[in-house]
Scaffold this motif. Structure first.
Motif, PDB file in Angstrom:
ATOM      1  N   THR A   1       0.832  -1.210   0.000  1.00  0.00           N
ATOM      2  CA  THR A   1       0.000   0.000   0.000  1.00  0.00           C
ATOM      3  C   THR A   1       0.867   1.259   0.000  1.00  0.00           C
ATOM      4  O   THR A   1       0.602   2.201  -0.754  1.00  0.00           O
ATOM      5  CB  THR A   1      -0.937   0.000   1.236  1.00  0.00           C
ATOM      6  OG1 THR A   1      -1.746  -1.173   1.183  1.00  0.00           O
ATOM      7  CG2 THR A   1      -1.842   1.225   1.248  1.00  0.00           C
ATOM      8  N   VAL A   2       1.893   1.270   0.826  1.00  0.00           N
ATOM      9  CA  VAL A   2       2.797   2.433   0.890  1.00  0.00           C
ATOM     10  C   VAL A   2       3.497   2.625  -0.454  1.00  0.00           C
ATOM     11  O   VAL A   2       3.577   3.744  -0.974  1.00  0.00           O
ATOM     12  CB  VAL A   2       3.836   2.269   2.024  1.00  0.00           C
ATOM     13  CG1 VAL A   2       4.938   3.311   1.902  1.00  0.00           C
ATOM     14  CG2 VAL A   2       3.160   2.391   3.373  1.00  0.00           C
ATOM     15  N   ALA A   3       3.989   1.523  -1.036  1.00  0.00           N
ATOM     16  CA  ALA A   3       4.743   1.617  -2.297  1.00  0.00           C
ATOM     17  C   ALA A   3       3.852   2.147  -3.432  1.00  0.00           C
ATOM     18  O   ALA A   3       4.274   3.013  -4.208  1.00  0.00           O
ATOM     19  CB  ALA A   3       5.309   0.247  -2.668  1.00  0.00           C
ATOM     20  N   ILE A   4       2.613   1.654  -3.503  1.00  0.00           N
ATOM     21  CA  ILE A   4       1.692   2.098  -4.566  1.00  0.00           C
ATOM     22  C   ILE A   4       1.292   3.561  -4.331  1.00  0.00           C
ATOM     23  O   ILE A   4       1.230   4.367  -5.263  1.00  0.00           O
ATOM     24  CB  ILE A   4       0.440   1.187  -4.627  1.00  0.00           C
ATOM     25  CG1 ILE A   4       0.840  -0.266  -4.925  1.00  0.00           C
ATOM     26  CG2 ILE A   4      -0.579   1.707  -5.657  1.00  0.00           C
ATOM     27  CD1 ILE A   4       1.544  -0.514  -6.241  1.00  0.00           C
ATOM     28  N   HIS A   5       1.046   3.898  -3.071  1.00  0.00           N
ATOM     29  CA  HIS A   5       0.670   5.279  -2.749  1.00  0.00           C
ATOM     30  C   HIS A   5       1.799   6.240  -3.091  1.00  0.00           C
ATOM     31  O   HIS A   5       1.580   7.338  -3.603  1.00  0.00           O
ATOM     32  CB  HIS A   5       0.310   5.391  -1.270  1.00  0.00           C
ATOM     33  CG  HIS A   5      -0.325   6.705  -0.911  1.00  0.00           C
ATOM     34  ND1 HIS A   5       0.401   7.805  -0.527  1.00  0.00           N
ATOM     35  CD2 HIS A   5      -1.621   7.099  -0.926  1.00  0.00           C
ATOM     36  CE1 HIS A   5      -0.421   8.810  -0.311  1.00  0.00           C
ATOM     37  NE2 HIS A   5      -1.648   8.415  -0.534  1.00  0.00           N
ATOM     38  N   ASP A   6       3.013   5.812  -2.816  1.00  0.00           N
ATOM     39  CA  ASP A   6       4.179   6.637  -3.095  1.00  0.00           C
ATOM     40  C   ASP A   6       4.319   6.899  -4.599  1.00  0.00           C
ATOM     41  O   ASP A   6       4.673   7.997  -5.020  1.00  0.00           O
ATOM     42  CB  ASP A   6       5.429   5.917  -2.558  1.00  0.00           C
ATOM     43  CG  ASP A   6       6.547   6.900  -2.278  1.00  0.00           C
ATOM     44  OD1 ASP A   6       6.255   8.093  -2.093  1.00  0.00           O
ATOM     45  OD2 ASP A   6       7.707   6.470  -2.244  1.00  0.00           O
ATOM     46  N   GLU A   7       4.018   5.893  -5.389  1.00  0.00           N
ATOM     47  CA  GLU A   7       4.212   5.993  -6.842  1.00  0.00           C
ATOM     48  C   GLU A   7       3.023   6.625  -7.561  1.00  0.00           C
ATOM     49  O   GLU A   7       3.187   7.472  -8.448  1.00  0.00           O
ATOM     50  CB  GLU A   7       4.464   4.578  -7.399  1.00  0.00           C
ATOM     51  CG  GLU A   7       4.984   4.536  -8.814  1.00  0.00           C
ATOM     52  CD  GLU A   7       6.352   5.207  -8.983  1.00  0.00           C
ATOM     53  OE1 GLU A   7       7.229   4.961  -8.156  1.00  0.00           O
ATOM     54  OE2 GLU A   7       6.505   5.987  -9.954  1.00  0.00           O
ATOM     55  N   TRP A   8       1.798   6.227  -7.184  1.00  0.00           N
ATOM     56  CA  TRP A   8       0.611   6.682  -7.935  1.00  0.00           C
ATOM     57  C   TRP A   8      -0.368   7.515  -7.098  1.00  0.00           C
ATOM     58  O   TRP A   8      -1.378   7.969  -7.624  1.00  0.00           O
ATOM     59  CB  TRP A   8      -0.114   5.480  -8.545  1.00  0.00           C
ATOM     60  CG  TRP A   8       0.635   4.904  -9.721  1.00  0.00           C
ATOM     61  CD1 TRP A   8       0.681   5.405 -10.989  1.00  0.00           C
ATOM     62  CD2 TRP A   8       1.459   3.732  -9.717  1.00  0.00           C
ATOM     63  NE1 TRP A   8       1.492   4.610 -11.778  1.00  0.00           N
ATOM     64  CE2 TRP A   8       1.976   3.574 -11.027  1.00  0.00           C
ATOM     65  CE3 TRP A   8       1.812   2.792  -8.747  1.00  0.00           C
ATOM     66  CZ2 TRP A   8       2.820   2.531 -11.378  1.00  0.00           C
ATOM     67  CZ3 TRP A   8       2.652   1.753  -9.095  1.00  0.00           C
ATOM     68  CH2 TRP A   8       3.153   1.633 -10.395  1.00  0.00           C
ATOM     69  N   GLY A   9      -0.098   7.654  -5.806  1.00  0.00           N
ATOM     70  CA  GLY A   9      -0.950   8.501  -4.954  1.00  0.00           C
ATOM     71  C   GLY A   9      -2.304   7.908  -4.613  1.00  0.00           C
ATOM     72  O   GLY A   9      -3.187   8.612  -4.119  1.00  0.00           O
ATOM     73  N   VAL A  10      -2.491   6.615  -4.876  1.00  0.00           N
ATOM     74  CA  VAL A  10      -3.748   5.965  -4.463  1.00  0.00           C
ATOM     75  C   VAL A  10      -3.415   4.847  -3.480  1.00  0.00           C
ATOM     76  O   VAL A  10      -2.278   4.368  -3.433  1.00  0.00           O
ATOM     77  CB  VAL A  10      -4.528   5.364  -5.663  1.00  0.00           C
ATOM     78  CG1 VAL A  10      -4.896   6.429  -6.665  1.00  0.00           C
ATOM     79  CG2 VAL A  10      -3.741   4.241  -6.317  1.00  0.00           C
ATOM     80  N   SER A  11      -4.409   4.454  -2.689  1.00  0.00           N
ATOM     81  CA  SER A  11      -4.124   3.369  -1.746  1.00  0.00           C
ATOM     82  C   SER A  11      -5.249   2.351  -1.738  1.00  0.00           C
ATOM     83  O   SER A  11      -6.373   2.641  -2.151  1.00  0.00           O
ATOM     84  CB  SER A  11      -3.868   3.933  -0.354  1.00  0.00           C
ATOM     85  OG  SER A  11      -4.897   4.803   0.009  1.00  0.00           O
ATOM     86  N   PHE A  12      -4.924   1.155  -1.258  1.00  0.00           N
ATOM     87  CA  PHE A  12      -5.877   0.038  -1.278  1.00  0.00           C
ATOM     88  C   PHE A  12      -6.588  -0.095   0.063  1.00  0.00           C
ATOM     89  O   PHE A  12      -5.940  -0.082   1.110  1.00  0.00           O
ATOM     90  CB  PHE A  12      -5.145  -1.277  -1.579  1.00  0.00           C
ATOM     91  CG  PHE A  12      -4.440  -1.291  -2.908  1.00  0.00           C
ATOM     92  CD1 PHE A  12      -5.089  -0.868  -4.064  1.00  0.00           C
ATOM     93  CD2 PHE A  12      -3.134  -1.741  -3.000  1.00  0.00           C
ATOM     94  CE1 PHE A  12      -4.436  -0.884  -5.285  1.00  0.00           C
ATOM     95  CE2 PHE A  12      -2.480  -1.758  -4.216  1.00  0.00           C
ATOM     96  CZ  PHE A  12      -3.126  -1.328  -5.362  1.00  0.00           C
TER      97      PHE A  12
END
Lengths: 79, 335
Positions: A44-55
């Motif tokens: 979740t942190v990695a995706i949020h960091d890259e695309w600004g969305v979270s699961f």
């Protein structure tokens, strides 16, 4: 558009090095060695960091494959 | 966003106390790899657990006596006491009244209980400072503590591995130098994400009175909301982040806290932690972290803190605290 290669790279790099090679875009991520609720937070942190969305919890419950997570990311970006 | 700015209010001291019983995450009933992953992701190695007869109120009273003695404050000079806790001694009455009596404070003292969790320190500071400012009350104490170990099911490793017990006291003075600027927010749509459902008036007869937490959704909330809140506060206060001497966040887990720290571009050596040794002490994590780093802080006359709390409610907030000549006591063990 979320680039599938980049998404896979970001996703896989959150796992141990010897596990990464076996992960493909169609991998059932809950079956990947080392998957846990803690690993979900790391992803979740990695995706949020890259695309600004979270699961959300529901996103992880409904998704089966890495590609499903990519689709969720894309859908959230379009909103 | 609800922003409050209060002048002539000074944070003059902090003390914290934890139970002497230590539980180690390495001893949890999990596989070795799981334990290693848990410690790496949470940053928590040991936690403190209160014995059955010790409550958050006891820890806060102990902490208050220590700080009042150190500051040489007379008990009858204190005009307000605010207690933040979600593990009070009784449903009725609030524990702040009991504390007023136990500390030997005057009958002219205001006593207020606040039911707040991980954002509670920031919210508590806003309430006591606002009341002291509006009433020109010279001296007040904010007590913040929880013993969440008492409301967590023993077999719920996802929670026992994180939460820890502690009680703190913060002394506030009105009239001198010092200031506080707050940015407070709430989203009640997430009220069920961290909840003890039974035992209150809505479900009085439920048998399971343990804490439940949807970790993933709480994590998401913090990931999305905390940084914009702090950035908005810094922007409206016109204080550059480089002017912040120390960032002290609620101690949730190292993965989330480090993400927030990096996004705020605040160096590691200007960020205070207590996660490793004291875990997540709920509303008390911010003063516990300051006390855990007391050696570094004492001797500095002026300190610009940025304090950030987030959690149950959902509730979150940040505050810029400019303190002058404060005394920070090292963490003590409850005896």
């Amino acid at each position: 558009m979320v680039n599938p290669d980049k998404f896979l790279k970001v996703f896989a790099s959150q796992f141990e090095e010897n596990t990464r090679k076996s992960i493909s875009i169609n991998s059932a991520f809950k079956q990947i060695k080392g998957w846990s609720s803690l690993q979900a937070l790391i992803i979740t942190v990695a995706i949020h960091d890259e695309w600004g969305v979270s699961f959300s919890d529901e996103d992880f419950r409904n998704a089966q494959t890495v590609h499903d997570l990519l689709v969720i990311t894309q859908t959230k970006l379009e909103k | 966003m609800a922003k409050i700015s209060i002048d002539h209010i000074n944070l003059v001291g902090i003390s914290a106390v934890v139970p002497s019983k230590i539980e180690k995450n390495i001893d949890l009933p999990l596989g070795d790899l799981e334990k290693q992953a848990l410690i790496k992701t949470t940053g928590i190695e040991t936690r403190r657990i209160a014995d059955p007869s010790t409550t958050a109120t006891d820890l806060c009273i102990y902490s208050a006596n220590r700080l009042l003695d150190e500051l040489k404050w007379k008990r009858n000079e204190i005009e307000i006491i605010v207690l933040v806790s979600q593990t009070p001694d009784y449903s009725i009455p609030g524990s702040s009244m009991f504390i007023q009596q136990q500390l030997g404070l005057s009958k002219n003292c205001i006593a207020i209980d606040i039911n707040q969790g991980c954002a509670g320190y920031v919210y508590g500071l806003s309430v006591i400072s606002s009341m002291m400012h509006s009433g020109k009350l010279k001296k007040g104490i904010l007590l913040v503590g929880d013993t969440l170990s008492k409301v967590i099911a023993a077999d719920d490793v996802s929670l026992t591995s994180i939460f820890s017990d502690g009680g703190t006291c913060t002394a506030i003075e009105y009239g001198a130098a010092g200031s506080m600027e707050f940015n407070l927010q709430t989203d009640g749509s997430g009220f069920e994400h961290i909840i003890i459902k039974n035992g209150g008036s809505r479900y009085p007869n439920g048998t399971d009175c343990y804490l439940q937490m949807n970790g993933q959704d709480v994590f998401n909330f913090a990931l999305q909301e905390v940084v914009p809140n702090v950035e908005s506060l810094l922007s409206s206060s016109k204080l550059g982040v480089e002017k912040v001497d120390y960032l002290v966040m609620h101690q949730a887990n190292i993965l989330l806290n480090e993400y927030i720290r990096k996004k705020l571009k605040i160096a590691e050596d200007r960020t205070l932690y207590s996660l490793k040794d004291y875990g997540n002490t709920s509303c008390a994590t911010i003063p516990v972290s300051i006390s855990a780093n007391a050696k570094r802080l004492n001797g500095t006359d002026k300190i610009q803190f940025l304090l950030v709390g987030f959690g149950v409610g959902l509730s979150w907030g940040s505050v810029l605290v400019k303190s002058h000549g404060a005394k920070f006591l090292m963490i003590d063990e409850y005896r």
